[in-house]
Design an enzyme around this catalytic site. Structure first.
Site, PDB file in Angstrom:
ATOM      1  N   HIS A  52      64.512  90.432 -25.062  1.00  0.00           N
ATOM      2  CA  HIS A  52      64.638  90.673 -23.678  1.00  0.00           C
ATOM      3  C   HIS A  52      64.833  92.047 -23.161  1.00  0.00           C
ATOM      4  O   HIS A  52      65.156  92.904 -24.301  1.00  0.00           O
ATOM      5  CB  HIS A  52      65.347  89.611 -22.980  1.00  0.00           C
ATOM      6  CG  HIS A  52      66.827  90.023 -23.403  1.00  0.00           C
ATOM      7  ND1 HIS A  52      67.609  90.105 -24.643  1.00  0.00           N
ATOM      8  CD2 HIS A  52      67.884  90.442 -22.545  1.00  0.00           C
ATOM      9  CE1 HIS A  52      68.709  90.293 -24.663  1.00  0.00           C
ATOM     10  NE2 HIS A  52      69.269  90.760 -23.466  1.00  0.00           N
ATOM     11  N   HIS A  54      66.867  93.820 -21.629  1.00  0.00           N
ATOM     12  CA  HIS A  54      68.298  94.724 -21.180  1.00  0.00           C
ATOM     13  C   HIS A  54      68.275  96.053 -22.096  1.00  0.00           C
ATOM     14  O   HIS A  54      67.891  95.914 -23.547  1.00  0.00           O
ATOM     15  CB  HIS A  54      69.440  93.747 -21.447  1.00  0.00           C
ATOM     16  CG  HIS A  54      69.626  92.755 -20.274  1.00  0.00           C
ATOM     17  ND1 HIS A  54      70.287  91.448 -20.543  1.00  0.00           N
ATOM     18  CD2 HIS A  54      69.094  92.934 -19.173  1.00  0.00           C
ATOM     19  CE1 HIS A  54      70.301  91.055 -19.501  1.00  0.00           C
ATOM     20  NE2 HIS A  54      69.622  91.792 -18.478  1.00  0.00           N
ATOM     21  N   ASP A  56      70.532  97.540 -23.831  1.00  0.00           N
ATOM     22  CA  ASP A  56      71.284  97.531 -25.135  1.00  0.00           C
ATOM     23  C   ASP A  56      70.441  96.656 -26.185  1.00  0.00           C
ATOM     24  O   ASP A  56      70.996  96.474 -27.566  1.00  0.00           O
ATOM     25  CB  ASP A  56      72.826  96.815 -24.774  1.00  0.00           C
ATOM     26  CG  ASP A  56      72.546  95.556 -24.416  1.00  0.00           C
ATOM     27  OD1 ASP A  56      72.060  95.018 -23.723  1.00  0.00           O
ATOM     28  OD2 ASP A  56      73.408  94.635 -24.872  1.00  0.00           O
ATOM     29  N   HIS A  57      69.251  96.300 -25.947  1.00  0.00           N
ATOM     30  CA  HIS A  57      68.325  95.671 -26.845  1.00  0.00           C
ATOM     31  C   HIS A  57      67.113  96.524 -27.021  1.00  0.00           C
ATOM     32  O   HIS A  57      66.330  96.147 -28.061  1.00  0.00           O
ATOM     33  CB  HIS A  57      67.920  94.216 -26.282  1.00  0.00           C
ATOM     34  CG  HIS A  57      69.161  93.456 -26.223  1.00  0.00           C
ATOM     35  ND1 HIS A  57      69.516  92.289 -27.197  1.00  0.00           N
ATOM     36  CD2 HIS A  57      70.308  93.240 -25.577  1.00  0.00           C
ATOM     37  CE1 HIS A  57      70.387  91.746 -26.963  1.00  0.00           C
ATOM     38  NE2 HIS A  57      71.270  92.477 -25.821  1.00  0.00           N
ATOM     39  N   HIS A 112      68.984  84.021 -19.195  1.00  0.00           N
ATOM     40  CA  HIS A 112      69.838  85.099 -19.266  1.00  0.00           C
ATOM     41  C   HIS A 112      69.073  86.334 -18.585  1.00  0.00           C
ATOM     42  O   HIS A 112      69.532  86.977 -17.662  1.00  0.00           O
ATOM     43  CB  HIS A 112      70.201  85.713 -20.908  1.00  0.00           C
ATOM     44  CG  HIS A 112      70.774  86.992 -20.917  1.00  0.00           C
ATOM     45  ND1 HIS A 112      72.107  87.131 -20.627  1.00  0.00           N
ATOM     46  CD2 HIS A 112      70.327  87.978 -21.568  1.00  0.00           C
ATOM     47  CE1 HIS A 112      72.508  88.328 -20.790  1.00  0.00           C
ATOM     48  NE2 HIS A 112      71.345  89.000 -21.317  1.00  0.00           N
ATOM     49  N   ASP A 133      70.413  87.158 -26.433  1.00  0.00           N
ATOM     50  CA  ASP A 133      71.579  86.838 -25.741  1.00  0.00           C
ATOM     51  C   ASP A 133      71.369  85.647 -25.163  1.00  0.00           C
ATOM     52  O   ASP A 133      72.107  85.309 -23.966  1.00  0.00           O
ATOM     53  CB  ASP A 133      71.823  87.981 -24.522  1.00  0.00           C
ATOM     54  CG  ASP A 133      72.277  89.278 -25.127  1.00  0.00           C
ATOM     55  OD1 ASP A 133      72.420  89.414 -26.146  1.00  0.00           O
ATOM     56  OD2 ASP A 133      72.344  90.418 -24.316  1.00  0.00           O
ATOM     57  N   HIS A 171      75.410  89.656 -30.361  1.00  0.00           N
ATOM     58  CA  HIS A 171      76.694  90.328 -30.027  1.00  0.00           C
ATOM     59  C   HIS A 171      77.799  89.622 -30.840  1.00  0.00           C
ATOM     60  O   HIS A 171      77.477  88.346 -31.172  1.00  0.00           O
ATOM     61  CB  HIS A 171      77.073  90.338 -28.465  1.00  0.00           C
ATOM     62  CG  HIS A 171      76.188  91.046 -27.499  1.00  0.00           C
ATOM     63  ND1 HIS A 171      76.647  92.198 -27.210  1.00  0.00           N
ATOM     64  CD2 HIS A 171      75.286  90.843 -26.834  1.00  0.00           C
ATOM     65  CE1 HIS A 171      75.847  92.704 -26.607  1.00  0.00           C
ATOM     66  NE2 HIS A 171      74.812  92.054 -26.259  1.00  0.00           N
TER      67      HIS A 171
HETATM   68 ZN   LIG Z   1      71.097  90.915 -22.500  1.00  0.00          ZN
END
Ligand SMILES: [Zn+2]
Length: 260
Positions: A52, A54, A56-57, A112, A133, A171
């Site tokens: 996805h 985001h 941090d990915h 998410h 996530d 995570h």
């Molecule tokens: Zn995420």
């Protein structure tokens, strides 16, 4: 096949899937720890899988592409937000990565984020799931873009995978998730023993992953909306004894977790 967590930021795991010297990474939010891993182990990056959009990915993709021109697989629905994708995917698509002898099936798990996808693979004969996530060990992702119904439907797809499926989420949230799970189901003995197991791993600074679908079904309140204690806890939290459907129970438990 070797599956290694590369630590990034405070609590992200970038999963490195390796066969011989060939390496595929999942959700590289940061390039530096991946490049360090490749240099340290003599690995060659052959592909990138994205769940996805985001940051941090996906934050490390551009830098990794400067070092190696490799295919970047990710959700078609988030193409506008992930401009580095070279192969877009929707539910039912398969991803073949010959260099590591792996094939994945794509599942749509929106909630998410709206376009979030998960990768289901058979790696060295083992069922594996890379779910970003969406499903966490003992918990689930926050619902940023979708609805509780959509998230619950996505989690139900993952819950229906073979029970021995190894769950690789993005995570290390397990300990705090299980603290919440215990507030929901204080009498769940499988949960109590999982909390003890996780405490030992974390005290040694070891990852609590992968989990398995069987373990999540037994201990994760977000997969247990039909369990009597979870139903009671959801009704008590929401002060609404008329909550009935598993979607309603799930939504109440998710709302509780948001403020826990
Ligand atoms: Zn995420």
């Amino acid at each position: 096949m070797d599956i290694t967590p590369i630590h990034a930021f405070d609590d992200n795991y970038i999963w490195a899937l390796r066969k011989d010297d060939n390496v595929v990474v999942v959700d590289p939010g940061d390039a530096a720890p991946v490049l360090d891993y490749l240099a340290r182990t003599g690995g060659t990056l052959v592909a990138i899988l994205i769940t996805h959009h985001h940051s941090d990915h996906i934050g490390g993709i551009s830098t990794l592409l400067q070092h190696a021109s490799v295919p970047v697989f990710g959700p078609a629905a988030e193409r506008a937000k992930i401009t580095t994708l070279t192969r877009t995917l929707t539910e039912g698509d398969t991803v073949d990565i010959a260099e590591i002898d792996a094939q994945f099936r794509v599942i749509d798990v929106g909630g998410h984020t709206l376009g979030h996808i998960a990768y289901v693979g058979l790696l060295d004969g083992k069922n594996t799931l890379f779910c970003g996530d969406t499903l966490f060990a003992g918990g689930c992702g926050r619902i940023f873009e979708g609805t509780p119904e959509q998230m619950h439907a996505s989690l139900s797809k993952l819950a229906a995978l073979p029970s021995d499926t190894c769950v690789y989420c993005a995570h290390e949230y397990t300990q705090s998730n299980l603290k919440f799970a215990l507030a929901v189901e204080p009498n769940n003995s499988a949960l109590q023993s999982r909390i003890a197991d996780v405490a030992v791993l974390r005290a040694a600074n070891k990852p609590t992953l992968p989990s398995t679908i069987a373990l999540e079904l037994a201990t994760n309140p977000f997969l247990r909306a039909d369990s009597p204690d979870v139903i009671t806890a959801a009704r008590t939290f929401s002060k609404n004894t008329s909550l009935q459907t598993t979607d309603e129970i799930f939504a109440a438990i998710r709302a509780w977790k948001n403020i826990f």
